[in-house]
Each structure stands twice: as structure tokens, then as C-alpha cells.
Design an enzyme around this catalytic site. Sequence first.
Site, PDB file in Angstrom:
ATOM      1  N   CYS A 182      14.450   1.434   0.008  1.00  0.00           N
ATOM      2  CA  CYS A 182      14.440   2.900  -0.072  1.00  0.00           C
ATOM      3  C   CYS A 182      14.756   3.523   1.295  1.00  0.00           C
ATOM      4  CB  CYS A 182      13.111   3.378  -0.649  1.00  0.00           C
ATOM      5  SG  CYS A 182      13.147   5.093  -1.164  1.00  0.00           S
ATOM      6  N   HIS A 218      11.487  -0.221  -4.936  1.00  0.00           N
ATOM      7  CA  HIS A 218      10.351  -0.722  -4.138  1.00  0.00           C
ATOM      8  C   HIS A 218       9.711  -1.983  -4.715  1.00  0.00           C
ATOM      9  CE1 HIS A 218      10.084   2.812  -1.550  1.00  0.00           C
ATOM     10  NE2 HIS A 218      10.348   3.542  -2.617  1.00  0.00           N
ATOM     11  N   GLU A 263       7.889  -3.962  -3.285  1.00  0.00           N
ATOM     12  CA  GLU A 263       6.549  -4.107  -2.708  1.00  0.00           C
ATOM     13  C   GLU A 263       5.485  -3.358  -3.508  1.00  0.00           C
ATOM     14  OE1 GLU A 263       8.958  -2.226  -1.614  1.00  0.00           O
ATOM     15  OE2 GLU A 263       8.221  -0.386  -0.694  1.00  0.00           O
TER      16      GLU A 263
END
Lengths: 194, 295
Positions: free
Chosen positions: A78, A175, A177
Site C-alpha cells: 500500500c 495488506h 499483514e
Amino acid sequence: MMNIGVLALQGDFAEHIVMLKKIGVEAREVRLPEHLDGLDGLIIPGGESTTIGKLAVHYNLMKPLQEFGKSHAIWGTCAGAIFLSKDANRDQPLLGLMDITVQRNAFGRQVDSFETDLVIDELLKATQTTHPYHAVFIRAPIIEAVSGNAKILSQLKDGRIVAALEGRLLATSFHPELTDDPRFHQYFLSLAQK
Amino acid sequence: MEAKTGTWTEKKGLAQMLKGGVIMDVVNAEQAKIAEEAGACAVMALERVPADIRADGGVARMSDPDMILKIMDAVTIPVMAKCRIGHFVEAQILESIGVDYIDESEVLTPADEEHHILKHNFKVPFVCGCRNIGEALRRIGEGAAMMRTKGEAGTGDVVEAVRHARSVLGSIRQLKTMGDEELMAFAKNNGAPYELVKETKALGRMPVVNFAAGGVATPADAALMMQLGVDGVFVGSGIFKSGDPAKRAAAIVKSVTHYQDASILAEVSKNLGEAMVGRNAAQMPEGERLAVRGW
């Protein structure tokens, strides 16, 4: 053991570190140029690309990061993808390591942020799995165009590009994560090992 | 699968992107640009900063949507805006104009003295204030996707921010060492939803991102809150009520990134000009305290 740094100027660097440790990798925060020493790869997390860029300029990280990217794997998620790009259609500090043009906040404001499943051949091949990848987009950028040696890794159904690869440099609009799926981090480790 | 918007992951996720950053109160587009230029990770659009709300008295309400829209046009970073506690129509209006986060805030005059907004009913995420773990988990139970310890807004006195952060983070440390059979009594004693008590213990942290707010005026204040264990910092009156807002704003951004590095903190603390005048929170009459609003 692999040693991966996560740029910790601002953003969700702690989430990347949790995921890296979960898959058995040493992970450390990078805030100053000397923190890059001895790393096998670097992740630039989600966050605000303007904030990250300004802090990188102020603490003399731009050149060291550009040098690092010439010989190591770097992955931007991002804001990190924006920071890796050559062109973000506006005046802000960029590393310019990848031949990609990005458009910030390309899907609208927060109420338009979305989750969706992606089928990414390269990822499935690298991780020897078959199930789609569940991707979380938050005020996400798109990759408007790739050029030079950069290639498209993933597109939405409407054709918009959301992941790109150039050598060992990786950019994703979304994302990994924020999920429990470690496959993208494993894929990045395979790039760092090359 | 079809794309899904407004999910819990999306709401919590935006707050995760703000971590390690500074969210600044701004009252017009010009201030918003100064904040963005200084490295703010988001701005809070409001008509009057808390110090002025205190000085002016009267009823403090949601800001004019036109003014919020002008700020949204001026910057690329996320824009937050405040609605009154319990005023779900102000929240509907803010959602409809597309703000990125709503702060259901005790800084404005409460519209409901018993109930907060049912925030799960909205696609836009909410941040709420808390003084202790019970208040935090009640708000998360209602759908808040981000928390901020309240402090005492508009004072420039960090003491209440420290009190609330220590209370919340201390309770979480306590919870981590508790036996599972003790959790129901903990939930009862703190007025906290049991499921969220269990989740907090399992995670070893607040289930959503937790910033500090209310009284942060210097880079050292911001770093203090970070070392205490919050995820980031809101600065309200502390920036634009100071002598050199642009310089102070940039210094506070740096202090949040390098919160553990005293030599950098010393460097960024130099020559910032006048800090906001400030009001001693301990000497403030009970009726003027904003933090007690919220139930």
C-alpha cells in the site's frame, strides 16, 4: 536464518513483524540508515506515504534505501508500494526503484475500502497452493501502469493492477499483514533468498 | 467472492495504518495543509479546537459539513470529524459526506447521557475516548474500531493522558496474568463485555488500535505516551495554539517515530517557540472536565 527489516517510520510495521516471526524469520525495525546493515530484505509497510516519505528524507534514508534496493529484495504494501514507485501523480518523496505509476486513494474514501479474493498464479506456484488469496484493500492505491522490467502480478476483474514485480522488488496495493495467511510473506522470502 | 466494504477488518485496518503517527486537529484547509506538510498521518476537522471550546462555553456540536468537505479537498491523508456522544444523526451526516473516521467525542456537548451510538450500524469506522479498560471495551462492544485514551482536552497538561493510559495499559498487563476463571469477575467489576475481556487477554493488548489524546503539547509529551505503550498520538490544541505550528507539528511527528531515541528527541525539541499556554488540569473544577463525559 533470514533477517528481514521492516521500515518503522510510521504505519503497521508491527503487524509485518508479527507475521515474519510467525513464519520463523528474524525481523527488526528500521528507522535510521545504519539499521539496514546485515539485512537480507526489507518490507515497507502500510501507513501514510506522505508521512513515511517526509521522515525518510529528513533522516537521510532515501539514498541508503535506493542502494539497498539495487542488491536486495524490497516489498512495499500500500503506502510502501507508492513509496517504491517512480511516479505517484503528485509531488511527494518517492524511492523511484520500480517502473510503476501509481494512483493514490484510487478507490475513493474509507467507506469504499474493500476485501476480495484474488487468484495470483505466481503466488500459488511459489507456495504450491491452490486456494485464492484473500486481499484487504484500505484507501488503496492502484498501479496504473507498469513499464521497463516491471511485470503485472495481479489484477482485479476490471483489469486494474494491484500487484507488480520487478526483479526482487514487489509492490502490492493490499495488506497481507492484516490477514492470517502467510503466503505473501513466504513468497517475499523466496525473493529475498534468490 | 464479491468485494465486501465496511467490514470489521476494514474498520480496524485503517486505524492500523495510522499507527506510529500523529493525528492533528485542524479548523480550516490551510491548517490541514500545514499538518499534512508536517507529516501528520490524518487530520481531525473541527470548527474550534478544544481550548477554544472551553473558552467559548455554550453547546459544542458537529462542524459545518461544508468546512469538513473543504478540508477533505485540501489533503490526501485521511480526514476524521467529530460528532456528539449519542448523536447518531450527526454520525449519519458525517458518513454521507465521506469522512474516513468519526470521533464520537466527549469534547463536544453530549446528546445522550445514557447511550452511545451503536457504531456497528455504520460502514464508516469510529474512534471513541476511554479512561479505563471497562470504558474502552464497552465502546468496542458498540463497534468502535479505534480507541484513544481521553486525557483532558484543551489543557496542554499531559497528566490526565498519562493517568488514563496507565489505567488502561495497567489493566491489560493485569489481565494477561489472570487465570481464565477470574475473567468473569474482571468483566463484572469493570463493566466490560466478557467476550472482549477474553479477547484482550488472549491478544495481550487492546483488540483495536489505541492512541493517546488530551493534553499532549510537546515532542516529549508525545514520546512519553508512546513509551507508556500507546500506538500513536492525537494532538488537538497543542499545535495550532502554539507559537510556531508548522515547526512544532513536524517535531511531534518525529518524536513519535523516534520515541525511544533521547538524542533525537533533544534535537527536535530545540527552538520550537512558545508552547500553548495550558491549564493545570488538577486545579480545574469538576464541571469543566470533559473526560467525565461518556458512560
